[in-house]
Each structure stands twice: as structure tokens, then as C-alpha cells.
Design a protein around this motif. Structure first.
Motif, PDB file in Angstrom:
ATOM      1  N   ARG A   1     -27.229  36.997   4.489  1.00 32.13           N
ATOM      2  CA  ARG A   1     -26.515  38.270   4.577  1.00 32.13           C
ATOM      3  C   ARG A   1     -26.255  38.850   3.187  1.00 32.13           C
ATOM      4  O   ARG A   1     -26.313  40.054   2.984  1.00 32.13           O
ATOM      5  N   GLN A   2     -26.018  37.959   2.219  1.00 32.39           N
ATOM      6  CA  GLN A   2     -25.756  38.386   0.847  1.00 32.39           C
ATOM      7  C   GLN A   2     -27.046  38.712   0.086  1.00 32.39           C
ATOM      8  O   GLN A   2     -27.000  39.137  -1.060  1.00 32.39           O
ATOM      9  N   GLY A   3     -28.209  38.462   0.697  1.00 34.31           N
ATOM     10  CA  GLY A   3     -29.486  38.780   0.067  1.00 34.31           C
ATOM     11  C   GLY A   3     -30.088  37.656  -0.754  1.00 34.31           C
ATOM     12  O   GLY A   3     -31.022  37.876  -1.529  1.00 34.31           O
ATOM     13  N   CYS A   4     -29.585  36.452  -0.570  1.00 36.44           N
ATOM     14  CA  CYS A   4     -30.115  35.307  -1.326  1.00 36.44           C
ATOM     15  C   CYS A   4     -31.503  34.931  -0.827  1.00 36.44           C
ATOM     16  O   CYS A   4     -31.807  35.044   0.359  1.00 36.44           O
ATOM     17  N   GLN A   5     -32.323  34.453  -1.748  1.00 34.09           N
ATOM     18  CA  GLN A   5     -33.656  33.981  -1.407  1.00 34.09           C
ATOM     19  C   GLN A   5     -33.759  32.466  -1.424  1.00 34.09           C
ATOM     20  O   GLN A   5     -34.782  31.909  -1.034  1.00 34.09           O
TER      21      GLN A   5
END
Length: 150
Positions: free
Chosen positions: A113-117
Motif C-alpha cells: 500500500r505504501q508503494g514498497c517493492q
């Protein structure tokens, strides 16, 4: 067992969190539930940083688990965000209940959700059960970690 809520920790949760941190062979040598002053100061630092997520699992009004999720911006991997899962603890009464799995799934979902890969974590080499647990959840022991005590 009743429903489980995962929510941001508040200062009133600190005694229960510290008890869980101290309730294991490694934690018992480095934690001090008798003096909460340093933990409260650390909690204030965490609460003031939007990249820090100290959360608790609460069942029937009782804190039964905790973890810290840190979002780390970086240049590597084309500027990817990554997250680090730290300080995972489940109350002794809740172990083998599925709470640990649900907790890690929450952290992975929040990382997405936070955009982490990438989601990463470390676990002490002596915690063989924890290693099996994380591998069962899809984590791979792909790196060797190093620490320098200061």
C-alpha cells in the motif's frame, strides 16, 4: 478466541509491548520492563516519523502482539521504497494461533500500500523456528546480515 484488531500503538501500550520484547531468551538479556522511560522516549521518536509504524495486535482489549514496520526510501533498485519488519513479538498465550501469520501478512500488505517493492527482515540466527516461519510465508534467506554493537 475473539476478533483481532491490528492498530497503531499508543503510549498506553508500551508496558505490554516491553513485556513481550523481554519475554524470550534474547530479549530477557537486553530489555528492562522495570524502567519504561527509554521506551517512552523511543515511542515519541517513532510517533513523530511518518515512515515508522509501531503497531499492536489487540484481542478482547488485550495487547497480544507487536511489530515495527519501517518504510525506507533509497536510490538502489531504481529509487525503490523498501520496508523493514522489526521487533515482531507475539504473546506466549497466542503463539501457534495464526496471529504471527496474520501480522506478517498485514505488514506485507501495508508495504504494498505504501508503494514498497521489497520487504526485508532479519531474525537472530539462533531463532530456528522463526526462520522456518518466515520461509513458510515466502521470505528467502538470500543475504548474510552483519551487525556492529555500539
Amino acid at each position: 478466541m475473539g476478533d483481532l484488531e491490528i492498530r497503531p500503538a499508543v503510549a498506553d501500550d508500551i508496558p505490554a509491548i516491553v513485556e513481550m520484547l523481554a519475554d524470550d531468551p534474547l530479549g530477557s538479556t537486553r530489555e528492562s520492563p522495570d524502567d519504561l522511560t527509554p521506551y517512552l522516549a523511543a515511542f515519541e521518536r517513532l510517533a513523530g516519523d511518518p515512515n515508522q509504524h509501531q503497531v499492536v495486535a489487540v484481542r478482547e482489549g488485550r495487547v497480544v502482539g507487536t511489530l515495527q514496520l519501517t518504510i525506507v526510501p533509497g536510490l538502489s533498485r531504481k529509487g525503490a521504497l523498501r520496508s523493514i519488519i522489526e521487533g515482531v513479538r507475539v504473546h506466549a498465550d497466542e503463539r501457534a494461533s495464526g496471529l504471527g501469520t496474520r501480522f506478517i501478512e498485514w505488514a506485507v500488505d501495508e508495504s504494498r500500500r505504501q508503494g514498497c517493492q521489497l520487504v526485508q527482515l532479519t531474525s537472530d540466527a539462533t531463532r530456528t523456528d522463526a526462520r522456518r516461519f518466515y520461509e513458510r510465508l515466502g521470505f528467502t534467506a538470500s543475504h548474510v546480515g552483519f551487525k556492529l554493537q555500539l
